[in-house]
Design a protein around this motif. Structure first.
Motif: not given
Length: 993
Positions: A894-921
């Protein structure tokens, strides 16, 4: 006013293309499409004959492009070595296979080489890959050879640190920007105008700021200005030579190594001496990469001096038991020049007789036997070998070849040149023993010193670390050398108590599991080493009064993992090897690591232990495969390179100056940000030992101990107390930071950094005990509170605009915003450590042995265990990692050859983005403002609270609610809710990285 980055960029390009430079500025090349088109044109021009004047078709060029999609910078490096110096691509045209030359390393600064500079290249995001890339990027300056990007440069102005450039490159790599044609890059350069560094290309998780190097001239004077650096390193032919001649592929570590300047100067000095038929020696302090330098010198001699028939790398037989020979093989694996190891004397004779121009690696003992016993005078064979024009390169020349043996070989090989490498030369102060008229110093033996790089030079350049030495032997003894003081169980248990219970910092337990350091305990005989092994086994099994501190066991429940090793040759020194005890230690090792060594395989056992201790192979990154302590006599005290080894415990009498420095230098390799110095603890003859250490360090660092030896406890403790008083004067309590002006914040940050550095230093002494903090007037909890406010202060300093743009930076209070906290003890499972373990599962080395499904599952289970330990402190990140590992468990590709660091950082960013969006709504707040608060929230302080209050829309909120809060409650509750989500939802995701 500091120069704009744009101006710095323009000046650099002007310098690169100035005068008779062969760099051409290509303003028209801005996109990947442009670069491929340009590369195709150069390839066709350089291969007109092979192509029969016919351009490559689209389909044919696709074949070329596919060969240039490298999975790692290391793989690109392997390809760039080429075939006999020519770097090729292969194209199938109908029934014919075309072999096209991309680059010819014999055409440096001429021939088919094309040198181009580009800037402001657009690295566009990949729309198809959601997890890998977040945005488009613009690169600063890139240097291309024959259309391929080889050296990439990121520039900052003086208001920024060059570290910002380093971090930017790391981010770009994790985002997948260095793919396609940019996957061939071999070297990075970062500069803020006044500080310039270079380093080899590596993956985002393997990039280590500690391996950045500045440039120095032949006399070891720094060259840090970016334009001076460009004149010295980036002009032609130097830039091409960095890629073609001074980049080494380490097969074992699967990484690129670019030589440091002193290594290059040494190789050049050997080349110049050889041209005029002169011999000489290179004095490079131990730990500074001597084997690598000697390898490149040996290889380059054969390539550069056509009159040489052979170059021979000579090592002592004992060194076959160390890493030297193996390292040579690892470096030579992909090289243009074949390197042959000789298995026996007949094999050596055969290789000398052959017409091949190869580097031969052999022992001095084999060479001596061949010359004195195996060649019959006046035979054709004898005459052929005797008349060879040979350059001998001698590793550890201060001890590998005795003056007598060298004279014998020189008389036989009358047309030979000799180049010695040593970190510890013999001087008039420590000469060889008098033997007739034989030479007694290294200079008398080899000739002039061709290049010098002392401990002092290396420490100043951050090529090695300094030493912290503690003398813990019994004090006030009438005769410190009396063996009865030390050869008893009471003394040995005292030694083990210090090693096991008072060396928390020395073993790096503050780094957390899998990231700890290791140590060597050396004693004077195999008999004593075996005694120590038995006693340590009893301590670990709870069979003595000495108990292992629970604090150590909390971090590493299996602490200490230990082994014993010695060379068979040490048997000749009068020590009796107890075979039964040795087998018992082998059985313990086998049980610990699922190996199967017996007494007939001591050599294989030693090699396995070497690799395990060196931790260069990825499989030794996991705690399950690691050792903490190895008991030795003389083995591993010379020629052994393990950057994660931090400490040598010495329970024996002082050795000679060269042997002392050799032993000390096992500990001072650069490793991670927390390893600040090599540590030495002696347990015998403290007065005599201190005198011997001071003399040895003076001898090998230009007459001073100041740079190489850190202050001892009686100097560091008072300095620590003064630093604590200064900190309390600036901020009596940590929370005073909240009301400080920018100027005060800078004073606080600098004062805290000084305190932190000294706090880390006293913690590393065996005298230190946490109970002392009460007397000093600070607690660990208060220190951690200061840490939080210090980090807050650094964030504010980074975000603040300069008060007066006309003020030059040197007139302001300057703060090192890249400073890594040294005393902060975080025994939590390290985030990057887990990322690395996952990355190794997803993308194992292509050349590594295939992992069985059972081994893969074992790796996954180990990661899951670490994630569960992390969950205690950070369930949010643990949830993200659990999701990721479960996906990998289900689908290994599934993630062969990809940067795990970047994948986790983006997953974290998605979580932050969702929390911020919900708060703003819910609260009708501005998403940009709330996101800014989320990313800069520290110590309960919302940095832009007033801005958020002024932009939230109470009117729209009221319209959407049946039971809306009154206005005054709306503002207070909104801020209370924001603070709650920042603390509970977002802070855990921001703070771990």
């Amino acid at each position: 006013m500091p120069e704009l980055e744009r101006v710095i960029e323009e000046k650099l390009i002007d310098q690169l293309v100035y005068g008779d430079s062969q760099w051409t500025y290509r303003e028209d090349l801005k996109t990947e499409e442009d670069l491929w088109r340009n590369f195709k044109y150069i390839l066709e021009q350089n291969n007109k004959e092979r192509l029969n004047g016919k351009s490559l078709s689209e389909a044919e060029f696709e074949q070329v492009k596919n060969q240039l999609q490298f999975s790692s910078f290391y793989k690109a490096g392997e390809w760039l070595v080429g075939e006999n110096g020519k770097v090729m691509v292969h194209v199938q045209r109908d029934t014919e296979k075309l072999h096209l030359v991309v680059m010819n390393h014999e055409h440096i600064a001429g021939g088919s080489s094309v040198y181009e500079v580009i800037n402001q290249y657009s690295a566009l995001k990949d729309e198809d890959d959601y997890y890998t890339v977040s945005r488009n990027r613009r690169f600063d300056v890139t240097l291309m050879i024959n259309g391929l990007p080889m050296i990439h440069i990121e520039l900052k102005n003086r208001q920024h640190s060059y570290m910002d450039g380093f971090n930017q490159i790391k981010k770009y790599i994790s985002e997948g920007k260095f793919t396609g044609i940019f996957s061939a890059v071999q070297m990075f350069v970062v500069s803020n105008g006044v500080d310039t560094k270079y380093f080899a290309a590596a993956s985002d998780t393997d990039l280590n700021a500690k391996f950045m190097s500045g440039w120095v001239d032949e006399k070891n004077n720094p060259v840090s200005d970016y334009l001076d650096f460009a004149k010295s390193v980036l002009r032609i032919p130097e830039a091409h030579e960095m890629i073609a001649r001074y980049t080494v592929l380490d097969r074992d570590a699967k990484r690129l190594i670019i030589l440091r300047p002193y290594q290059i100067h040494a190789i050049e000095s050997i080349r110049e001496a050889s041209k005029t038929g002169k011999s000489g020696f290179v004095w490079h302090t131990t730990g500074s990469g001597k084997t690598l330098t000697s390898y490149k010198a040996t290889r380059n001699l054969l390539m550069d001096i056509p009159s040489l028939d052979k170059t021979i790398f000579l090592i002592d037989r004992k060194d076959l038991d160390t890493q030297t020979s193996n390292a040579f093989q690892a470096y030579a694996n992909n090289d243009v020049i074949a390197v042959d190891k000789t298995d026996n004397v007949n094999d050596l004779k055969k290789k000398l007789k052959s017409g091949d121009r190869k580097v031969i690696v052999t022992t001095i003992q084999k060479m001596q036997i061949l010359v004195t016993k195996r060649l019959q005078e006046d035979t054709p064979e004898y005459n052929k070998i005797k008349n060879l024009r040979i350059a001998f390169v001698v590793d550890e020349c201060h001890r590998a070849v005795t003056p007598k043996t060298k004279r014998e070989l020189e008389r036989f090989f009358g047309r030979s040149l000799w180049f010695g490498f040593t970190g510890t030369p013999r001087f008039a102060e420590n000469p060889y023993a008098q033997m007739g008229d034989l030479p007694r110093t290294t200079e008398e033996l080899y000739g002039k010193c061709l290049h010098k790089y002392t401990i002092q030079n290396a420490i100043k350049d951050n090529a090695v670390l300094g030493f912290q030495v503690e003398h813990n032997g019994p004090k006030n003894m009438e005769d410190e050398t009396d063996p009865s003081l030390y050869d008893n169980e009471t003394h040995m248990l005292r030694v083990l108590d210090i090693i096991l219970n008072k060396s928390y910092q020395k073993f790096g337990l503050q780094n957390g599991k899998g990231q700890t350091y290791e140590a060597i305990l050396t004693t004077s005989s195999i008999q004593l080493a075996q005694k120590y092994y038995e006693l340590l086994s009893k301590v670990k099994n709870g069979e003595t009064d000495l108990e292992i501190d629970e604090r150590m066991r909390q971090v590493l429940p299996d602490y200490p993992k230990f082994a014993i090793t010695y060379s068979v040759t040490e048997n000749e020194e009068g020590s009796h090897v107890n075979q039964e005890k040795m087998q018992k230690s082998l059985n313990d090792y086998n049980e610990m690591f699922a190996t199967k060594f017996d007494l007939s395989q001591i050599q294989s056992y030693n090699e396995n232990l070497n690799k395990r201790l060196a931790r260069k192979d990825k499989k030794y990154k996991s705690r399950n495969t690691q050792l903490d302590l190895v008991i030795v006599v003389d083995r591993l005290l010379t020629g052994f390179d393990a950057p994660c080894l931090s400490t040598i415990f010495i329970d024996r009498q002082p050795m000679g100056p060269h042997d002392l420095i050799q032993a000390f230098s096992r500990t001072n390799r650069i490793f991670d940000p927390n390893k600040a110095y090599g540590q030495i603890v002696t347990f015998q003859a403290p007065v005599l030992f201190k005198e011997c250490v001071d003399n040895a360090v003076k001898l090998y660092s230009a007459g001073s101990t100041e740079v190489a030896l850190l202050a001892e406890w009686d100097k560091v403790e008072p300095a620590f107390k003064r630093a604590l008083s200064a900190l309390k004067a600036v901020a009596e309590t940590p929370d005073e930071e909240a009301d400080m002006s920018l100027k005060e914040l800078k004073v606080f940050a600098k004062t805290f950094q000084t305190f932190d550095r000294l706090f880390a230093q006293i913690k590393s002494f065996t005298q230190y005990d946490e109970s002392m903090l009460e007397d000093y007037g600070i607690t660990e909890e208060e220190y951690e509170d200061y840490v939080g406010h210090y980090q807050n202060a650094i964030t504010k300093i980074k975000l603040a605009e300069p008060d007066d743009p006309q003020t030059p930076p040197e007139a302001e209070e300057t703060v090192d915003t890249d400073y890594e906290l040294m005393a902060y003890s975080s025994t939590k499972i390290d985030y990057e450590y887990i990322i690395n373990l996952i990355q190794n599962i997803v993308t194992p080395d292509e050349d590594a042995e295939a992992v069985t499904p059972e081994e893969r599952q074992k790796q996954i289970d180990e990661v899951k265990q670490y994630i569960e330990e992390m969950r205690k402190d950070n369930p949010k990140v643990a949830d993200i990692m659990t999701t990721l590992v479960n996906e990998i468990e289900q689908d290994e590709n599934k993630y062969k050859g990809q940067s795990i660091m970047n994948i986790v950082e983006n997953m974290k960013h998605d979580c932050i983005n969702q929390v911020v969006t919900d708060f703003c709504v819910t609260w009708y707040a501005s998403k940009d403002d709330v996101m800014y608060a989320a990313l800069h929230y520290r110590n309960g302080e919302i940095p832009n609270e007033s801005v958020i209050k002024s932009t939230i829309n109470y009117t729209r909120y009221k319209e959407s609610q049946e039971k809306a809060l009154p206005k005054f409650k709306y503002y207070s509750q909104c801020m209370a809710e924001l603070r709650k989500i920042l603390d509970e939802e977002i802070k855990p995701l921001i703070t771990v990285s």
